[in-house]
Design a protein around this motif. Structure first.
Motif, PDB file in Angstrom:
ATOM      1  N   GLU A  42      43.295  48.121  35.117  1.00 33.45           N
ATOM      2  CA  GLU A  42      43.426  46.819  34.463  1.00 33.45           C
ATOM      3  C   GLU A  42      42.062  46.303  34.001  1.00 33.45           C
ATOM      4  O   GLU A  42      41.927  45.785  32.882  1.00 33.45           O
ATOM      5  CB  GLU A  42      44.069  45.823  35.432  1.00 33.45           C
ATOM      6  CG  GLU A  42      45.539  46.106  35.700  1.00 33.45           C
ATOM      7  CD  GLU A  42      46.111  45.262  36.817  1.00 33.45           C
ATOM      8  OE1 GLU A  42      47.346  45.060  36.829  1.00 33.45           O
ATOM      9  OE2 GLU A  42      45.337  44.799  37.684  1.00 33.45           O
ATOM     10  N   GLY A  43      41.040  46.455  34.832  1.00 35.29           N
ATOM     11  CA  GLY A  43      39.708  46.013  34.444  1.00 35.29           C
ATOM     12  C   GLY A  43      39.165  46.799  33.266  1.00 35.29           C
ATOM     13  O   GLY A  43      38.522  46.234  32.365  1.00 35.29           O
ATOM     14  N   GLU A  44      39.415  48.105  33.253  1.00 34.18           N
ATOM     15  CA  GLU A  44      38.946  48.939  32.152  1.00 34.18           C
ATOM     16  C   GLU A  44      39.641  48.570  30.851  1.00 34.18           C
ATOM     17  O   GLU A  44      39.021  48.567  29.772  1.00 34.18           O
ATOM     18  CB  GLU A  44      39.168  50.404  32.512  1.00 34.18           C
ATOM     19  CG  GLU A  44      38.254  50.877  33.639  1.00 34.18           C
ATOM     20  CD  GLU A  44      38.796  52.039  34.433  1.00 34.18           C
ATOM     21  OE1 GLU A  44      38.162  52.410  35.444  1.00 34.18           O
ATOM     22  OE2 GLU A  44      39.866  52.591  34.067  1.00 34.18           O
ATOM     23  N   ALA A  45      40.930  48.216  30.930  1.00 29.79           N
ATOM     24  CA  ALA A  45      41.648  47.794  29.725  1.00 29.79           C
ATOM     25  C   ALA A  45      41.115  46.465  29.208  1.00 29.79           C
ATOM     26  O   ALA A  45      40.946  46.274  28.003  1.00 29.79           O
ATOM     27  CB  ALA A  45      43.141  47.681  30.028  1.00 29.79           C
ATOM     28  N   LEU A  46      40.813  45.544  30.103  1.00 34.48           N
ATOM     29  CA  LEU A  46      40.310  44.234  29.690  1.00 34.48           C
ATOM     30  C   LEU A  46      38.939  44.334  29.030  1.00 34.48           C
ATOM     31  O   LEU A  46      38.628  43.577  28.096  1.00 34.48           O
ATOM     32  CB  LEU A  46      40.223  43.304  30.904  1.00 34.48           C
ATOM     33  CG  LEU A  46      41.557  42.737  31.404  1.00 34.48           C
ATOM     34  CD1 LEU A  46      41.389  42.135  32.799  1.00 34.48           C
ATOM     35  CD2 LEU A  46      42.087  41.683  30.435  1.00 34.48           C
ATOM     36  N   LEU A  47      38.106  45.261  29.496  1.00 32.37           N
ATOM     37  CA  LEU A  47      36.754  45.398  28.958  1.00 32.37           C
ATOM     38  C   LEU A  47      36.652  46.469  27.881  1.00 32.37           C
ATOM     39  O   LEU A  47      35.609  46.602  27.240  1.00 32.37           O
ATOM     40  CB  LEU A  47      35.774  45.692  30.091  1.00 32.37           C
ATOM     41  CG  LEU A  47      35.581  44.551  31.087  1.00 32.37           C
ATOM     42  CD1 LEU A  47      34.664  44.977  32.232  1.00 32.37           C
ATOM     43  CD2 LEU A  47      35.012  43.312  30.401  1.00 32.37           C
ATOM     44  N   GLY A  48      37.704  47.259  27.710  1.00 25.73           N
ATOM     45  CA  GLY A  48      37.725  48.234  26.625  1.00 25.73           C
ATOM     46  C   GLY A  48      36.823  49.422  26.819  1.00 25.73           C
ATOM     47  O   GLY A  48      36.256  49.937  25.858  1.00 25.73           O
ATOM     48  N   HIS A  49      36.655  49.875  28.058  1.00 19.06           N
ATOM     49  CA  HIS A  49      35.869  51.085  28.272  1.00 19.06           C
ATOM     50  C   HIS A  49      36.599  52.028  29.224  1.00 19.06           C
ATOM     51  O   HIS A  49      37.650  51.695  29.777  1.00 19.06           O
ATOM     52  CB  HIS A  49      34.454  50.772  28.771  1.00 19.06           C
ATOM     53  CG  HIS A  49      34.384  49.977  30.042  1.00 19.06           C
ATOM     54  ND1 HIS A  49      35.070  50.313  31.187  1.00 19.06           N
ATOM     55  CD2 HIS A  49      33.668  48.867  30.355  1.00 19.06           C
ATOM     56  CE1 HIS A  49      34.793  49.462  32.143  1.00 19.06           C
ATOM     57  NE2 HIS A  49      33.954  48.557  31.662  1.00 19.06           N
ATOM     58  N   GLY A  50      36.051  53.216  29.375  1.00 20.12           N
ATOM     59  CA  GLY A  50      36.666  54.238  30.204  1.00 20.12           C
ATOM     60  C   GLY A  50      36.460  53.989  31.681  1.00 20.12           C
ATOM     61  O   GLY A  50      35.954  52.939  32.091  1.00 20.12           O
ATOM     62  N   LEU A 115      35.752  43.112  40.886  1.00 16.93           N
ATOM     63  CA  LEU A 115      34.844  42.581  39.872  1.00 16.93           C
ATOM     64  C   LEU A 115      34.327  43.748  39.043  1.00 16.93           C
ATOM     65  O   LEU A 115      33.685  44.658  39.575  1.00 16.93           O
ATOM     66  CB  LEU A 115      33.685  41.837  40.537  1.00 16.93           C
ATOM     67  CG  LEU A 115      32.479  41.481  39.653  1.00 16.93           C
ATOM     68  CD1 LEU A 115      32.896  40.606  38.479  1.00 16.93           C
ATOM     69  CD2 LEU A 115      31.387  40.799  40.480  1.00 16.93           C
ATOM     70  N   HIS A 116      34.619  43.710  37.745  1.00 19.52           N
ATOM     71  CA  HIS A 116      34.183  44.751  36.804  1.00 19.52           C
ATOM     72  C   HIS A 116      33.111  44.164  35.890  1.00 19.52           C
ATOM     73  O   HIS A 116      33.119  42.969  35.593  1.00 19.52           O
ATOM     74  CB  HIS A 116      35.351  45.220  35.926  1.00 19.52           C
ATOM     75  CG  HIS A 116      36.619  45.526  36.673  1.00 19.52           C
ATOM     76  ND1 HIS A 116      37.069  46.801  36.889  1.00 19.52           N
ATOM     77  CD2 HIS A 116      37.544  44.704  37.248  1.00 19.52           C
ATOM     78  CE1 HIS A 116      38.203  46.761  37.562  1.00 19.52           C
ATOM     79  NE2 HIS A 116      38.513  45.496  37.792  1.00 19.52           N
ATOM     80  N   VAL A 117      32.204  45.008  35.422  1.00 22.18           N
ATOM     81  CA  VAL A 117      31.208  44.587  34.447  1.00 22.18           C
ATOM     82  C   VAL A 117      31.268  45.514  33.242  1.00 22.18           C
ATOM     83  O   VAL A 117      31.593  46.701  33.370  1.00 22.18           O
ATOM     84  CB  VAL A 117      29.779  44.595  35.046  1.00 22.18           C
ATOM     85  CG1 VAL A 117      29.672  43.583  36.172  1.00 22.18           C
ATOM     86  CG2 VAL A 117      29.388  45.982  35.519  1.00 22.18           C
ATOM     87  N   GLY A 118      30.981  44.955  32.066  1.00 21.39           N
ATOM     88  CA  GLY A 118      30.977  45.752  30.850  1.00 21.39           C
ATOM     89  C   GLY A 118      29.981  46.902  30.948  1.00 21.39           C
ATOM     90  O   GLY A 118      28.814  46.679  31.245  1.00 21.39           O
ATOM     91  N   GLY A 119      30.427  48.114  30.731  1.00 20.82           N
ATOM     92  CA  GLY A 119      29.583  49.293  30.849  1.00 20.82           C
ATOM     93  C   GLY A 119      29.616  49.911  32.226  1.00 20.82           C
ATOM     94  O   GLY A 119      29.317  51.090  32.398  1.00 20.82           O
ATOM     95  N   GLY A 120      29.939  49.116  33.247  1.00 22.81           N
ATOM     96  CA  GLY A 120      30.041  49.641  34.605  1.00 22.81           C
ATOM     97  C   GLY A 120      28.748  49.523  35.385  1.00 22.81           C
ATOM     98  O   GLY A 120      27.677  49.228  34.848  1.00 22.81           O
ATOM     99  N   PHE A 121      28.854  49.753  36.672  1.00 22.31           N
ATOM    100  CA  PHE A 121      27.703  49.747  37.564  1.00 22.31           C
ATOM    101  C   PHE A 121      26.985  51.086  37.497  1.00 22.31           C
ATOM    102  O   PHE A 121      27.612  52.140  37.360  1.00 22.31           O
ATOM    103  CB  PHE A 121      28.133  49.461  38.999  1.00 22.31           C
ATOM    104  CG  PHE A 121      28.606  48.050  39.210  1.00 22.31           C
ATOM    105  CD1 PHE A 121      27.709  47.048  39.541  1.00 22.31           C
ATOM    106  CD2 PHE A 121      29.941  47.717  39.056  1.00 22.31           C
ATOM    107  CE1 PHE A 121      28.127  45.738  39.731  1.00 22.31           C
ATOM    108  CE2 PHE A 121      30.384  46.410  39.235  1.00 22.31           C
ATOM    109  CZ  PHE A 121      29.472  45.422  39.572  1.00 22.31           C
TER     110      PHE A 121
END
Length: 339
Positions: A42-50, A115-121
């Protein structure tokens, strides 16, 4: 300087989690990874990344600050969250300006928020993953004072203020199960009772598994504590000495000698992982074909998540700098003018 997420306050169960480490079971290492892998998707879909690692927050979040502007998404068990005092929606993506404080409180339902961040940790990979496998001693819990490096965000076109309708998996419910190799060891009346009586999620739970207490008598087989140790996997329901079922989860051991009454199908593991203490649960046997059909439907639903993302309409009262936003592109005095 690369972007970092500074942890000013940390809940007791805060760790980086991704999809874990498949393929190491013969070496004695279970897959591990996020307790709720649907929340990762769900977090990956919201931020549009893999696929990326996210911060898993068990029961309580923390206080965070980004050193650079970042996009964030909040998924999994809903928690009270705000940015510089202004409430923000759960199961949605938001902009976190540099220096702003993201405050995430306790869960309001469920058990694990993300908690997700754009691009990832960023950070080192161990055996192909960034997940902390706490039982195996890979990585560690994140504590106050940590500075977590962030990877560059390559998918900013997706923007922020996006939301997903949350899947209702945070209050218990029915778990589909299939027989295990040892189901036949249990008396027929116990097998029937497993699929008909209710259970309560016990207070005792961790990333290895969850104890559930039956409404009736305990379960067991003659000589059950001397069963030959065999390979086990998440979802297996072990019966320990007190007769209460124990559902194995992300960081379960790879072999075990307790008899296994049945196995929860993978598609329903997020529901048992997210069941809070005291939640009511039930088990229902399904055929292998039904289990495979459920898994295929689950995978299709994961693939459709990006198409289900929609715009988040914010309440103007929750926008502290409302007057600083460009709300209209022009104005009119209401009169018709010929040109």
């Amino acid at each position: 300087m690369s972007a970092e997420l500074v942890v000013h306050r940390a809940g007791p169960q805060l760790s980086l989690q991704d999809r874990g480490r498949p393929g190491w079971i013969t070496q004695g290492l279970s897959r591990g990874g996020a307790m709720d892998r649907l929340a990762l998707a769900e977090g990956e879909a919201l931020l549009g990344h893999g696929p990326q690692a996210a911060l898993e927050m068990g029961g309580m979040g923390g206080l965070f600050e980004a050193t650079h502007p970042v996009r964030i998404a909040l998924t999994g068990a809903p928690m009270r969250a705000s940015v510089d005092g202004a409430p923000v929606a759960w199961n949605a993506s938001h902009a976190l300006p540099a220096g702003a404080r993201l405050d995430i409180g306790p869960v309001t339902a469920g058990a694990y928020g993300y908690l997700h961040v754009g691009g990832g940790f960023d950070g080192p990979e161990l055996l192909g993953a960034r997940s902390a496998h706490l039982t195996a001693g890979l990585g560690a819990r994140i504590e106050a004072g940590a500075r977590l490096p962030l990877r560059p965000d390559r998918a900013t076109a997706t923007g922020t203020n996006r939301k997903l309708r949350a899947d209702d998996r945070f209050r218990g419910g029915t778990l589909r199960i299939v027989p295990s190799l040892q189901t036949g060891f249990f008396p027929e009346d116990q097998r029937d009772r497993l699929g008909s009586e209710g259970f309560t999620r016990d207070n005792r739970a961790n990333r290895m598994g969850v104890k559930v207490v039956p409404d009736g008598a305990g379960y067991g087989v003659e000589g059950g504590l001397s069963v030959v140790s065999e390979v086990i996997s998440p979802g297996d329901i072990q019966i320990t000495g007190d007769g209460a079922p124990f559902v194995l989860l992300a960081e379960c051991q790879t072999t075990g000698g307790y008899p296994r009454l049945a196995t929860v199908i993978p598609a329903d593991l997020p529901r048992i992982a997210q069941a809070p203490a005291g939640a009511r649960l039930a088990f229902r046997f399904v055929t292998l074909d039904q289990a495979l059909e459920a898994e295929a439907a689950h995978r299709r639903a994961l693939g459709e998540l990006p198409r289900r993302v929609e715009a988040l309409i914010r309440d103007p009262a929750d926008v502290p700098d409302l007057l600083g936003h460009k709300l209209v592109s022009g104005f009119s005095d209401g009169e018709h003018h010929d040109h």
